[in-house]
Design a protein around this motif. Structure first.
Motif, PDB file in Angstrom:
ATOM      1  N   THR A   1       0.845  -1.184   0.000  1.00  0.00           N
ATOM      2  CA  THR A   1       0.000   0.000   0.000  1.00  0.00           C
ATOM      3  C   THR A   1       0.888   1.245   0.000  1.00  0.00           C
ATOM      4  O   THR A   1       2.056   1.192   0.423  1.00  0.00           O
ATOM      5  CB  THR A   1      -0.905   0.036   1.230  1.00  0.00           C
ATOM      6  OG1 THR A   1      -0.091   0.189   2.401  1.00  0.00           O
ATOM      7  CG2 THR A   1      -1.740  -1.243   1.333  1.00  0.00           C
ATOM      8  N   PRO A   2       0.367   2.379  -0.451  1.00  0.00           N
ATOM      9  CA  PRO A   2       1.149   3.616  -0.381  1.00  0.00           C
ATOM     10  C   PRO A   2       1.631   3.925   1.036  1.00  0.00           C
ATOM     11  O   PRO A   2       2.764   4.379   1.220  1.00  0.00           O
ATOM     12  CB  PRO A   2       0.167   4.676  -0.890  1.00  0.00           C
ATOM     13  CG  PRO A   2      -0.740   3.933  -1.812  1.00  0.00           C
ATOM     14  CD  PRO A   2      -0.908   2.578  -1.167  1.00  0.00           C
ATOM     15  N   ALA A   3       0.780   3.678   2.045  1.00  0.00           N
ATOM     16  CA  ALA A   3       1.169   3.955   3.430  1.00  0.00           C
ATOM     17  C   ALA A   3       2.324   3.065   3.866  1.00  0.00           C
ATOM     18  O   ALA A   3       3.267   3.523   4.535  1.00  0.00           O
ATOM     19  CB  ALA A   3      -0.021   3.773   4.362  1.00  0.00           C
ATOM     20  N   THR A   4       2.269   1.788   3.499  1.00  0.00           N
ATOM     21  CA  THR A   4       3.359   0.872   3.842  1.00  0.00           C
ATOM     22  C   THR A   4       4.652   1.300   3.179  1.00  0.00           C
ATOM     23  O   THR A   4       5.737   1.200   3.764  1.00  0.00           O
ATOM     24  CB  THR A   4       2.996  -0.563   3.420  1.00  0.00           C
ATOM     25  OG1 THR A   4       1.830  -0.984   4.132  1.00  0.00           O
ATOM     26  CG2 THR A   4       4.134  -1.529   3.711  1.00  0.00           C
ATOM     27  N   TYR A   5       4.560   1.801   1.965  1.00  0.00           N
ATOM     28  CA  TYR A   5       5.745   2.259   1.240  1.00  0.00           C
ATOM     29  C   TYR A   5       6.344   3.510   1.875  1.00  0.00           C
ATOM     30  O   TYR A   5       7.549   3.741   1.785  1.00  0.00           O
ATOM     31  CB  TYR A   5       5.378   2.535  -0.215  1.00  0.00           C
ATOM     32  CG  TYR A   5       6.549   2.923  -1.082  1.00  0.00           C
ATOM     33  CD1 TYR A   5       7.488   1.968  -1.482  1.00  0.00           C
ATOM     34  CD2 TYR A   5       6.727   4.232  -1.503  1.00  0.00           C
ATOM     35  CE1 TYR A   5       8.564   2.317  -2.284  1.00  0.00           C
ATOM     36  CE2 TYR A   5       7.802   4.592  -2.309  1.00  0.00           C
ATOM     37  CZ  TYR A   5       8.716   3.632  -2.701  1.00  0.00           C
ATOM     38  OH  TYR A   5       9.789   3.992  -3.491  1.00  0.00           O
ATOM     39  N   GLY A   6       5.486   4.309   2.517  1.00  0.00           N
ATOM     40  CA  GLY A   6       5.966   5.524   3.166  1.00  0.00           C
ATOM     41  C   GLY A   6       5.332   6.804   2.663  1.00  0.00           C
ATOM     42  O   GLY A   6       5.678   7.890   3.125  1.00  0.00           O
ATOM     43  N   PHE A   7       4.388   6.692   1.722  1.00  0.00           N
ATOM     44  CA  PHE A   7       3.688   7.881   1.253  1.00  0.00           C
ATOM     45  C   PHE A   7       2.707   8.360   2.316  1.00  0.00           C
ATOM     46  O   PHE A   7       2.009   7.562   2.947  1.00  0.00           O
ATOM     47  CB  PHE A   7       2.933   7.593  -0.042  1.00  0.00           C
ATOM     48  CG  PHE A   7       3.818   7.502  -1.263  1.00  0.00           C
ATOM     49  CD1 PHE A   7       4.712   8.528  -1.566  1.00  0.00           C
ATOM     50  CD2 PHE A   7       3.742   6.414  -2.119  1.00  0.00           C
ATOM     51  CE1 PHE A   7       5.522   8.454  -2.691  1.00  0.00           C
ATOM     52  CE2 PHE A   7       4.544   6.338  -3.241  1.00  0.00           C
ATOM     53  CZ  PHE A   7       5.441   7.357  -3.537  1.00  0.00           C
ATOM     54  N   THR A   8       2.638   9.673   2.502  1.00  0.00           N
ATOM     55  CA  THR A   8       1.718  10.260   3.465  1.00  0.00           C
ATOM     56  C   THR A   8       0.332  10.404   2.833  1.00  0.00           C
ATOM     57  O   THR A   8       0.195  10.373   1.602  1.00  0.00           O
ATOM     58  CB  THR A   8       2.214  11.643   3.898  1.00  0.00           C
ATOM     59  OG1 THR A   8       2.163  12.531   2.762  1.00  0.00           O
ATOM     60  CG2 THR A   8       3.640  11.576   4.431  1.00  0.00           C
ATOM     61  N   PRO A   9      -0.706  10.595   3.648  1.00  0.00           N
ATOM     62  CA  PRO A   9      -2.036  10.864   3.080  1.00  0.00           C
ATOM     63  C   PRO A   9      -2.037  12.086   2.164  1.00  0.00           C
ATOM     64  O   PRO A   9      -2.765  12.117   1.164  1.00  0.00           O
ATOM     65  CB  PRO A   9      -2.901  11.085   4.327  1.00  0.00           C
ATOM     66  CG  PRO A   9      -2.235  10.288   5.397  1.00  0.00           C
ATOM     67  CD  PRO A   9      -0.758  10.427   5.119  1.00  0.00           C
ATOM     68  N   THR A  10      -1.224  13.092   2.492  1.00  0.00           N
ATOM     69  CA  THR A  10      -1.142  14.275   1.631  1.00  0.00           C
ATOM     70  C   THR A  10      -0.602  13.909   0.261  1.00  0.00           C
ATOM     71  O   THR A  10      -1.139  14.344  -0.780  1.00  0.00           O
ATOM     72  CB  THR A  10      -0.232  15.346   2.270  1.00  0.00           C
ATOM     73  OG1 THR A  10      -0.801  15.757   3.508  1.00  0.00           O
ATOM     74  CG2 THR A  10      -0.089  16.555   1.357  1.00  0.00           C
TER      75      THR A  10
END
Length: 226
Positions: free
Chosen positions: A88-97
């Motif tokens: 997921t983007p969150a697991t990869y390190g991307f923030t909600p923003t």
């Protein structure tokens, strides 16, 4: 070579999930989608000259396209890479923003990225800027991601224009997955570029039809085995 959605990929992933199948992630990038790409000159975070555009190829045997979110590694077209993990983007390190900015970028400018070489490169530049410079100031000429003075000037100015005020643009229904490449501890292929895969989220009625179709397939399969 440096740099770089299909419903078929989404359907395949949904089918595998429904069947409880664990599947290794293999990626083979064959080239740029539609042959569209243009030159870019990057000063940071890696001082390189390359081609930018949307990648196309196969992911677990299914056709797909993706954008690069990693200018620190290299990728060879036509090579089958077996060291990817879909996260997921969150697991990869991307923030909600950052995810929100990706959503707005795809919603408002993805269609335009398919109209010319310059627009394809501009879209990729914008993805890199969001990846490396989610600091409230999306400036392709400063910060962690910084373009040089070379490369395609139209692609550079188009990306800057798209990024200006991006946070105020409307969002759409998009689902994002990151294909994360890592060098195995025990050896094997070296890490290559990480990829952002975006798929439009179907309307509820479309999902219902897809799930019904999968259910029918399962029923037919059970009848054949009985």
């Amino acid at each position: 070579m440096v740099f770089g959605k299909a419903m078929r990929v989404g359907a395949c992933l949904l089918a595998c999930a429904a069947a409880g199948v664990a599947q290794a992630d293999t990626v083979n990038i064959s080239g740029f989608l539609g042959g569209r790409h243009a030159a870019v000159d990057i000063d940071a975070p890696n001082n390189i000259n390359a081609s930018a555009g949307e990648f196309t190829g196969t992911w677990n045997g299914n056709s797909f396209s993706a954008m690069c979110v990693d200018v620190l590694h290299y990728m060879n077209f036509g090579t089958t890479w077996t060291n990817y993990s879909a996260v997921t983007p969150a697991t990869y390190g991307f923030t909600p923003t950052q995810v929100g900015l990706f959503n707005r970028l795809y919603t408002n400018f993805y269609a335009s990225s398919h109209t010319s070489n310059q627009n394809a490169a501009a879209f990729q530049i914008a993805v890199w800027e969001i990846t490396y410079d989610d600091n409230g100031s999306l400036n392709v000429n400063a910060g962690n991601f910084d373009l040089g003075t070379g490369g395609d000037a139209t692609a550079r100015s188009t990306a800057a224009g798209w990024l200006a005020g991006l946070g105020a643009l409307p969002t759409g229904a998009w689902s994002f997955t990151v294909l994360d490449s890592k060098t195995p501890v025990t050896g094997g292929q070296a890490a290559t570029q990480d990829l952002l895969v975006a798929m439009p989220v179907p309307e509820p009625g479309t999902w219902a039809l897809l799930m019904a179709g999968l259910g029918l397939m399962g029923l037919v399969s059970r009848r054949r085995l009985s």
